[in-house]
Design a protein around this motif. Structure first.
Motif, short mmCIF file in Angstrom:
data_model
loop_
_atom_site.label_atom_id
_atom_site.label_comp_id
_atom_site.label_asym_id
_atom_site.label_seq_id
_atom_site.Cartn_x
_atom_site.Cartn_y
_atom_site.Cartn_z
N PRO A 10 -55.10 39.33 -41.66
CA PRO A 10 -56.12 40.12 -42.22
C PRO A 10 -56.90 40.72 -41.13
O PRO A 10 -57.24 40.23 -40.18
CB PRO A 10 -57.16 39.14 -42.84
N GLU A 24 -56.32 49.01 -42.65
CA GLU A 24 -56.43 47.49 -42.28
C GLU A 24 -55.97 46.71 -43.46
O GLU A 24 -56.28 46.79 -44.60
CB GLU A 24 -58.05 47.39 -42.22
N TYR A 25 -55.03 45.58 -43.05
CA TYR A 25 -54.58 44.80 -43.70
C TYR A 25 -55.39 43.88 -44.48
O TYR A 25 -56.30 43.19 -43.74
CB TYR A 25 -53.38 43.79 -42.98
N GLN A 26 -55.35 43.74 -45.71
CA GLN A 26 -56.42 42.81 -46.60
C GLN A 26 -55.59 41.68 -47.08
O GLN A 26 -56.05 40.54 -46.65
CB GLN A 26 -56.79 43.35 -47.71
N ASP A 27 -54.34 41.61 -47.73
CA ASP A 27 -53.77 40.46 -48.20
C ASP A 27 -52.53 41.00 -48.93
O ASP A 27 -52.12 42.15 -48.93
CB ASP A 27 -54.81 39.75 -49.50
N ARG A 36 -56.53 48.86 -46.55
CA ARG A 36 -57.63 49.65 -47.10
C ARG A 36 -57.76 50.39 -45.81
O ARG A 36 -57.59 50.03 -44.39
CB ARG A 36 -58.78 48.64 -47.06
N GLU A 43 -58.08 50.54 -51.57
CA GLU A 43 -56.98 49.75 -51.29
C GLU A 43 -55.92 50.69 -51.80
O GLU A 43 -55.92 51.14 -52.93
CB GLU A 43 -56.90 48.65 -51.31
N HIS A 108 -63.97 36.81 -41.85
CA HIS A 108 -63.23 37.10 -43.04
C HIS A 108 -63.84 36.07 -44.26
O HIS A 108 -63.19 35.81 -45.17
CB HIS A 108 -61.72 36.89 -42.78
N ARG A 110 -65.81 36.48 -47.02
CA ARG A 110 -66.43 37.38 -47.89
C ARG A 110 -67.66 37.08 -48.53
O ARG A 110 -68.54 37.69 -48.97
CB ARG A 110 -65.45 38.03 -48.92
#
Length: 130
Positions: A10, A24-27, A36, A43, A108, A110
């Motif tokens: 992430p 940007e890698y989220q999941d 994103r 996203e 990370h 949230r």
């Protein structure tokens, strides 16, 4: 190209050739990687097998684009919950809460990031409203 033996982290900046964008890698979401835009935004789904790490030039270009978009944006409404609150310059309490939020974002976490935003908004309503 990413491989199954190469896990995506992430926050990693990746180039998506299908959209010709850096994200940007989220999941993961099913068979897709969720990216994103740098600086935030909506996203999108990408094929993880097609992604590759962004080059320095691509990273810089995406960062400059994000800054340009942010500077052209209309100042946010303080009651707009879709954006994180901005700390009031010179206020130690705002700075401390923004620091907690930044640390949570870096980790990370949230949930802790949201908690810091709630506390910052509450502080601003109590201390900085005219």
């Amino acid at each position: 190209m990413t491989t199954k033996s190469e896990p995506l982290e992430p926050g990693s900046l990746l180039y998506d050739p299908a959209t010709r964008r850096v994200g940007e890698y989220q999941d993961r979401s099913g068979p897709y990687a969720m990216l994103r835009p740098v600086g935030g935004g909506r996203e999108w789904q990408a094929d993880p097998a097609a992604l590759r790490p962004a080059t320095d030039r691509e990273r810089l270009s995406a960062s400059v684009h994000a800054v340009n978009v942010r500077t052209r944006a209309v100042p946010p409404d303080p009651d707009d919950l879709s954006r994180p609150p901005r700390p009031v310059p010179g206020c130690a309490a705002c700075g401390r809460l923004a620091g907690l939020r930044d640390a949570a974002r870096t980790a990370h976490d949230r949930s802790a990031e949201t908690d810091a935003n709630v506390l910052l908004r509450k502080h601003q309503r109590q201390e900085h409203r005219a």
